[in-house]
Design a protein around this motif. Structure first.
Motif, short mmCIF file in Angstrom:
data_model
loop_
_atom_site.label_atom_id
_atom_site.label_comp_id
_atom_site.label_asym_id
_atom_site.label_seq_id
_atom_site.Cartn_x
_atom_site.Cartn_y
_atom_site.Cartn_z
N THR A 89 -2.11 -1.45 -7.59
CA THR A 89 -2.88 -1.79 -8.79
C THR A 89 -3.08 -0.55 -9.65
O THR A 89 -3.57 -0.65 -10.77
N ASP A 90 -2.69 0.59 -9.13
CA ASP A 90 -3.00 1.85 -9.80
C ASP A 90 -1.79 2.79 -9.80
O ASP A 90 -1.78 3.81 -9.11
N GLN A 134 0.81 -1.22 0.00
CA GLN A 134 0.00 0.00 0.00
C GLN A 134 0.85 1.28 0.00
O GLN A 134 0.77 2.10 0.93
N PRO A 135 1.69 1.45 -1.02
CA PRO A 135 2.57 2.62 -1.02
C PRO A 135 1.81 3.95 -1.04
O PRO A 135 2.37 4.98 -0.66
N GLU A 136 0.54 3.92 -1.42
CA GLU A 136 -0.28 5.14 -1.43
C GLU A 136 -0.33 5.78 -0.04
O GLU A 136 -0.50 6.99 0.09
N ILE A 178 6.33 -2.61 -16.82
CA ILE A 178 6.33 -1.14 -16.79
C ILE A 178 5.84 -0.66 -18.16
O ILE A 178 6.56 -0.75 -19.16
N THR A 179 4.63 -0.19 -18.19
CA THR A 179 4.07 0.27 -19.47
C THR A 179 4.72 1.58 -19.89
O THR A 179 5.29 2.30 -19.05
N ASP A 180 4.57 1.91 -21.16
CA ASP A 180 5.12 3.18 -21.64
C ASP A 180 4.52 4.35 -20.86
O ASP A 180 5.22 5.30 -20.51
N GLU A 181 3.24 4.26 -20.60
CA GLU A 181 2.55 5.36 -19.91
C GLU A 181 3.12 5.56 -18.49
O GLU A 181 3.36 6.69 -18.05
N VAL A 182 3.31 4.45 -17.79
CA VAL A 182 3.86 4.54 -16.43
C VAL A 182 5.29 5.08 -16.49
O VAL A 182 5.65 6.00 -15.74
#
Ligand SMILES: O=C(CO)[C@@H](O)[C@H](O)COP(=O)(O)O
Length: 193
Positions: free
Chosen positions: A50-51, A26-28, A79-83
């Motif tokens: 997840t987000d 839970q890094p949030e 790791i998506t391009d967007e991330v």
């Protein structure tokens, strides 16, 4: 090491850049605490959320840089391009986070000294090819014997614990690691142009 320690460090060394690698679930939950304590970069594990995109936004909203870490068993393609484009730094773990097997076969959490996992290095090359200008960090078992493969693969941010703190002349180890990265980065830049 938690926020209270970070607060002490930032008070004792004003302006220090604290790269906070959050090996947490839970890094949030910890963004505000780390920002309030003076953290400059908040690096979370992709496996722990997840987000990732809203989390990166929350980190940026607190004026910290955002790092995204992957553990040894997570492929670079997670790791998506967007991330990656939203993040400021990507971290390829070259040991398993939060777990150390010591020479006497006992185990303890959250300490350095694990064996460098060379099989993780291709992930650095893959990420460097996809993101030529991104900071790419390696962490775990990195030192004079393992820096070459990391630097040549394109890593430009190095975490080294045992190699520095266990050295009789730590400043020489730091200088060596920096020099290897600088040489490799220059070579990579020349190959690109
Ligand atoms: O915290 C972790 C792993 O749990 C790493 O950051 C290591 O602590 C790095 O230490 P060395 O492997 O360089 O000794």
């Amino acid at each position: 090491m938690g926020a209270p320690i970070l607060s002490c460090v930032s008070k004792g060394i004003p302006g220090i850049f604290m790269d906070c690698h959050m090996m947490v679930a839970q890094p949030e939950k910890w963004v505000d605490d780390i920002a309030d304590a003076g953290g400059a970069l908040y690096c979370f594990h992709l496996e722990a959320t997840t987000d990732p995109l809203p989390l990166i936004d929350a980190i940026h909203a607190r004026k910290m840089k955002a790092g995204v870490a992957i553990s040894p068993d997570t492929p670079s393609t997670a790791i998506t391009d967007e991330v990656a484009e939203s993040a400021d730094m990507l971290l390829v773990m070259t040991v398993y986070p939060e777990f150390t097997i010591r020479s006497n076969a006992s185990a303890s959490a959250g300490r350095g000294g694990q064996k460098f996992l060379e099989r993780c290095v291709p992930k650095v090359s893959e990420l460097r090819a996809r993101f030529p200008n991104k900071d790419i960090e390696v962490d775990g078992g990195v030192g004079p014997k393992t820096i070459d493969v990391c630097a040549d693969a394109g890593s430009n941010v190095i975490v080294a614990g045992t190699a520095i703190f266990g050295a009789s002349e730590p400043e020489n180890v730091i200088a060596l690691l920096k020099a290897k990265v600088e040489i490799a980065q220059a070579k990579i830049a020349a190959q690109r142009s």
